[in-house]
Design a protein around this motif. Structure first.
Motif, PDB file in Angstrom:
ATOM      1  N   SER A  18       0.931  -1.225   0.462  1.00  0.00           N
ATOM      2  CA  SER A  18       0.001  -0.039  -0.035  1.00  0.00           C
ATOM      3  C   SER A  18       0.666   0.885   0.312  1.00  0.00           C
ATOM      4  CB  SER A  18      -0.961  -0.188   0.932  1.00  0.00           C
ATOM      5  OG  SER A  18      -1.893  -1.133   0.973  1.00  0.00           O
ATOM      6  N   ARG A  19       2.510   1.453   0.642  1.00  0.00           N
ATOM      7  CA  ARG A  19       3.189   2.485   0.441  1.00  0.00           C
ATOM      8  C   ARG A  19       3.265   2.506  -1.005  1.00  0.00           C
ATOM      9  NH1 ARG A  19       6.023  -0.343   6.142  1.00  0.00           N
ATOM     10  NH2 ARG A  19       4.722   1.302   7.589  1.00  0.00           N
ATOM     11  N   TYR A  20       3.468   1.483  -1.471  1.00  0.00           N
ATOM     12  CA  TYR A  20       4.466   1.862  -2.837  1.00  0.00           C
ATOM     13  C   TYR A  20       2.512   2.123  -3.914  1.00  0.00           C
ATOM     14  CZ  TYR A  20       8.525  -1.053  -2.794  1.00  0.00           C
ATOM     15  OH  TYR A  20       9.904  -1.527  -2.642  1.00  0.00           O
ATOM     16  N   LEU A  21       1.779   1.252  -3.256  1.00  0.00           N
ATOM     17  CA  LEU A  21       1.071   2.344  -4.378  1.00  0.00           C
ATOM     18  C   LEU A  21       0.834   3.338  -3.751  1.00  0.00           C
ATOM     19  CD1 LEU A  21      -1.675  -1.219  -4.316  1.00  0.00           C
ATOM     20  CD2 LEU A  21      -0.189  -0.292  -6.232  1.00  0.00           C
ATOM     21  N   LEU A  22       0.429   3.893  -2.664  1.00  0.00           N
ATOM     22  CA  LEU A  22      -0.075   5.382  -2.861  1.00  0.00           C
ATOM     23  C   LEU A  22       1.095   6.253  -3.347  1.00  0.00           C
ATOM     24  CD1 LEU A  22      -1.007   5.173   1.662  1.00  0.00           C
ATOM     25  CD2 LEU A  22      -2.014   5.333  -1.201  1.00  0.00           C
ATOM     26  N   SER A  23       2.263   5.395  -3.476  1.00  0.00           N
ATOM     27  CA  SER A  23       3.484   6.749  -3.607  1.00  0.00           C
ATOM     28  C   SER A  23       3.630   6.554  -4.812  1.00  0.00           C
ATOM     29  CB  SER A  23       4.677   6.252  -3.135  1.00  0.00           C
ATOM     30  OG  SER A  23       4.608   5.872  -1.822  1.00  0.00           O
ATOM     31  N   TYR A  24       2.650   5.438  -5.976  1.00  0.00           N
ATOM     32  CA  TYR A  24       2.556   5.638  -7.577  1.00  0.00           C
ATOM     33  C   TYR A  24       1.907   5.785  -7.660  1.00  0.00           C
ATOM     34  CZ  TYR A  24       2.641   3.903 -11.977  1.00  0.00           C
ATOM     35  OH  TYR A  24       3.051   3.861 -13.541  1.00  0.00           O
ATOM     36  N   CYS A  25       0.526   6.154  -7.124  1.00  0.00           N
ATOM     37  CA  CYS A  25      -0.379   7.202  -7.749  1.00  0.00           C
ATOM     38  C   CYS A  25      -0.635   8.504  -7.536  1.00  0.00           C
ATOM     39  CB  CYS A  25      -1.853   6.457  -6.878  1.00  0.00           C
ATOM     40  SG  CYS A  25      -2.065   4.464  -7.837  1.00  0.00           S
ATOM     41  N   ARG A  65      -5.003  -6.349   1.601  1.00  0.00           N
ATOM     42  CA  ARG A  65      -5.561  -6.140   0.158  1.00  0.00           C
ATOM     43  C   ARG A  65      -6.384  -5.545  -0.250  1.00  0.00           C
ATOM     44  NH1 ARG A  65      -5.584 -12.857   0.141  1.00  0.00           N
ATOM     45  NH2 ARG A  65      -5.982 -12.821   2.459  1.00  0.00           N
ATOM     46  N   ALA A  66      -7.291  -5.136   1.046  1.00  0.00           N
ATOM     47  CA  ALA A  66      -8.778  -4.631   0.918  1.00  0.00           C
ATOM     48  C   ALA A  66      -7.935  -3.627   0.750  1.00  0.00           C
ATOM     49  CB  ALA A  66      -9.568  -4.179   1.778  1.00  0.00           C
ATOM     50  N   ILE A  67      -7.179  -2.999   1.687  1.00  0.00           N
ATOM     51  CA  ILE A  67      -6.516  -1.418   0.777  1.00  0.00           C
ATOM     52  C   ILE A  67      -5.706  -1.237  -1.010  1.00  0.00           C
ATOM     53  CG2 ILE A  67      -4.664   0.379   2.096  1.00  0.00           C
ATOM     54  CD1 ILE A  67      -5.844  -0.642   5.085  1.00  0.00           C
ATOM     55  N   ALA A  68      -4.701  -1.938  -0.602  1.00  0.00           N
ATOM     56  CA  ALA A  68      -4.417  -2.138  -1.244  1.00  0.00           C
ATOM     57  C   ALA A  68      -5.242  -1.686  -3.252  1.00  0.00           C
ATOM     58  CB  ALA A  68      -2.962  -3.684  -1.606  1.00  0.00           C
ATOM     59  N   ARG A  69      -6.419  -3.394  -2.911  1.00  0.00           N
ATOM     60  CA  ARG A  69      -6.830  -2.971  -3.825  1.00  0.00           C
ATOM     61  C   ARG A  69      -8.199  -1.759  -4.484  1.00  0.00           C
ATOM     62  NH1 ARG A  69     -10.046  -7.246  -2.125  1.00  0.00           N
ATOM     63  NH2 ARG A  69      -7.926  -8.400  -3.343  1.00  0.00           N
ATOM     64  N   PHE A  70      -8.034  -0.982  -3.050  1.00  0.00           N
ATOM     65  CA  PHE A  70      -8.672   0.450  -3.538  1.00  0.00           C
ATOM     66  C   PHE A  70      -7.522   1.532  -4.161  1.00  0.00           C
ATOM     67  CE2 PHE A  70      -9.188   4.707  -1.650  1.00  0.00           C
ATOM     68  CZ  PHE A  70     -10.433   4.757  -1.809  1.00  0.00           C
ATOM     69  N   ILE A  71      -6.803   0.918  -3.700  1.00  0.00           N
ATOM     70  CA  ILE A  71      -5.702   2.338  -4.510  1.00  0.00           C
ATOM     71  C   ILE A  71      -4.827   1.962  -5.255  1.00  0.00           C
ATOM     72  CG2 ILE A  71      -3.397   3.217  -4.014  1.00  0.00           C
ATOM     73  CD1 ILE A  71      -3.130   1.728  -0.657  1.00  0.00           C
ATOM     74  N   ALA A  72      -5.023   0.971  -5.888  1.00  0.00           N
ATOM     75  CA  ALA A  72      -4.985  -0.175  -7.119  1.00  0.00           C
ATOM     76  C   ALA A  72      -5.570   0.719  -8.617  1.00  0.00           C
ATOM     77  CB  ALA A  72      -4.864  -1.444  -7.006  1.00  0.00           C
ATOM     78  N   LYS A  73      -7.172   0.661  -7.628  1.00  0.00           N
ATOM     79  CA  LYS A  73      -8.537   0.582  -8.880  1.00  0.00           C
ATOM     80  C   LYS A  73      -8.141   2.622  -8.736  1.00  0.00           C
ATOM     81  CE  LYS A  73     -11.792  -2.805  -7.382  1.00  0.00           C
ATOM     82  NZ  LYS A  73     -13.136  -2.370  -6.456  1.00  0.00           N
ATOM     83  N   LYS A  74      -7.967   2.703  -8.025  1.00  0.00           N
ATOM     84  CA  LYS A  74      -7.772   4.636  -7.581  1.00  0.00           C
ATOM     85  C   LYS A  74      -6.567   4.815  -9.151  1.00  0.00           C
ATOM     86  CE  LYS A  74      -8.433   7.876  -4.790  1.00  0.00           C
ATOM     87  NZ  LYS A  74     -10.129   8.021  -4.931  1.00  0.00           N
ATOM     88  N   GLY A  75      -5.821   3.789  -8.836  1.00  0.00           N
ATOM     89  CA  GLY A  75      -4.425   4.149  -9.980  1.00  0.00           C
ATOM     90  C   GLY A  75      -4.640   3.726 -11.724  1.00  0.00           C
ATOM     91  N   ASN A  76      -6.014   2.789 -11.129  1.00  0.00           N
ATOM     92  CA  ASN A  76      -6.104   2.157 -12.480  1.00  0.00           C
ATOM     93  C   ASN A  76      -5.359   1.230 -13.082  1.00  0.00           C
ATOM     94  OD1 ASN A  76      -8.005   3.605 -13.862  1.00  0.00           O
ATOM     95  ND2 ASN A  76      -7.056   5.415 -14.475  1.00  0.00           N
ATOM     96  N   LEU A  77      -4.598   0.194 -11.714  1.00  0.00           N
ATOM     97  CA  LEU A  77      -3.671  -0.862 -11.552  1.00  0.00           C
ATOM     98  C   LEU A  77      -4.434  -2.258 -11.560  1.00  0.00           C
ATOM     99  CD1 LEU A  77      -0.656   1.076  -9.564  1.00  0.00           C
ATOM    100  CD2 LEU A  77      -0.764   0.857 -12.311  1.00  0.00           C
ATOM    101  N   TYR A  78      -5.385  -1.455 -11.789  1.00  0.00           N
ATOM    102  CA  TYR A  78      -6.782  -3.292 -11.274  1.00  0.00           C
ATOM    103  C   TYR A  78      -7.207  -3.877 -12.239  1.00  0.00           C
ATOM    104  CZ  TYR A  78     -10.258  -6.233  -8.417  1.00  0.00           C
ATOM    105  OH  TYR A  78     -10.729  -7.099  -7.474  1.00  0.00           O
ATOM    106  N   GLY A  79      -6.987  -3.735 -13.711  1.00  0.00           N
ATOM    107  CA  GLY A  79      -7.301  -4.270 -14.993  1.00  0.00           C
ATOM    108  C   GLY A  79      -7.962  -4.068 -15.933  1.00  0.00           C
ATOM    109  N   SER A  80      -8.472  -3.881 -16.767  1.00  0.00           N
ATOM    110  CA  SER A  80      -9.531  -3.630 -18.061  1.00  0.00           C
ATOM    111  C   SER A  80     -10.313  -3.813 -18.053  1.00  0.00           C
ATOM    112  CB  SER A  80      -8.412  -3.202 -19.158  1.00  0.00           C
ATOM    113  OG  SER A  80      -8.416  -4.657 -19.509  1.00  0.00           O
ATOM    114  N   ASP A  81     -11.190  -4.930 -17.427  1.00  0.00           N
ATOM    115  CA  ASP A  81     -12.331  -5.916 -17.074  1.00  0.00           C
ATOM    116  C   ASP A  81     -12.359  -6.961 -16.250  1.00  0.00           C
ATOM    117  OD1 ASP A  81     -10.878  -8.604 -17.899  1.00  0.00           O
ATOM    118  OD2 ASP A  81     -11.145  -7.631 -20.406  1.00  0.00           O
ATOM    119  N   GLU A  82     -13.520  -7.144 -15.853  1.00  0.00           N
ATOM    120  CA  GLU A  82     -13.347  -7.854 -14.989  1.00  0.00           C
ATOM    121  C   GLU A  82     -12.964  -9.614 -15.253  1.00  0.00           C
ATOM    122  OE1 GLU A  82     -16.985  -9.189 -17.353  1.00  0.00           O
ATOM    123  OE2 GLU A  82     -15.498  -7.717 -16.930  1.00  0.00           O
TER     124      GLU A  82
END
Length: 211
Positions: A18-25, A65-82
């Motif tokens: 989550s620290r990595y993701l927050l920083s990257y985003c 993982r819920a926290i990291a997933r939330f950040i990943a979604k905000k940064g468009n790092l969670y995939g282009s489809d389901e």
């Protein structure tokens, strides 16, 4: 602008992705790092008696993982489809499986149990590393064929698992006292690419000053 505060222990482990993701985003956050001595006085105030927690505008969220997933979604790092999101979740869960095995061995205090857990961990680790290596190789150097992200002049097909492995492998390497990726060149190259990203590099440099 929302105020973010991530609270975890001083070590990396499950708080580091989550620290990595927050920083990257590019999400500014207060990086609160507790010591083991400080933890008992905070534990009763945690939603499930565990860390990490993420506070956004004074509302508390938990589960790493819920926290990291939330950040990943905000940064468009969670995939282009389901379907891509499901691949990402499966990869992340596999990483968590081996991290947990390594963590159980590392933290066990009973020497007899610790020896047994170490044996199990070292038996399982090569299987996961080989699978991850093949996955990254088959995806042209990344875990998932994600959306194109831009970091200055370079294009990367980054997704959340790339950051998670960069963070988790650092912790596993600490436990093993060697680079866990040393015999897996695709994983090693991916981790090096993640740590060379401008915002991640800046975070790591800052981290070294506060640890």
């Amino acid at each position: 602008m929302s105020m973010y505060k991530l609270t975890y222990f001083k070590d990396g482990a499950v708080g580091e992705p989550s620290r990595y993701l927050l920083s990257y985003c590019g999400i500014k956050f207060e990086d609160v790092r507790l010591t083991m001595e400080e933890w008992p006085k905070h534990k009763s105030n945690m939603p499930m008696g565990q860390l990490p927690i993420l506070e956004i505008d004074n509302k508390t969220y938990h589960q790493s993982r819920a926290i990291a997933r939330f950040i990943a979604k905000k940064g468009n790092l969670y995939g282009s489809d389901e379907f891509e999101a499901m691949e990402i979740d499966a990869t992340v869960d596999s990483m968590e499986d081996i991290r947990r095995v390594m963590g159980e061995y590392y933290w066990e205090q009973n020497p007899v149990f610790k020896a047994k857990l170490k044996e199990t961990a070292l038996q399982k680790l090569p299987f996961y590393l080989d699978k991850f290596e093949a996955q990254v190789k088959n995806n042209d150097g990344y875990f998932i064929n994600g959306k194109v992200m831009i970091d200055y002049m370079s294009n990367y097909r980054l997704s959340w698992p790339d950051f998670m492995w960069a963070a988790y492998s650092e912790r596993i390497s600490f436990i093993l006292t060697r680079d866990v990726n040393q015999d897996h060149p695709e994983l090693k190259k991916l981790v090096e690419k993640i740590r060379a990203l401008s915002k991640i590099k800046a975070y790591i440099e800052k981290r070294s000053k506060i640890q």
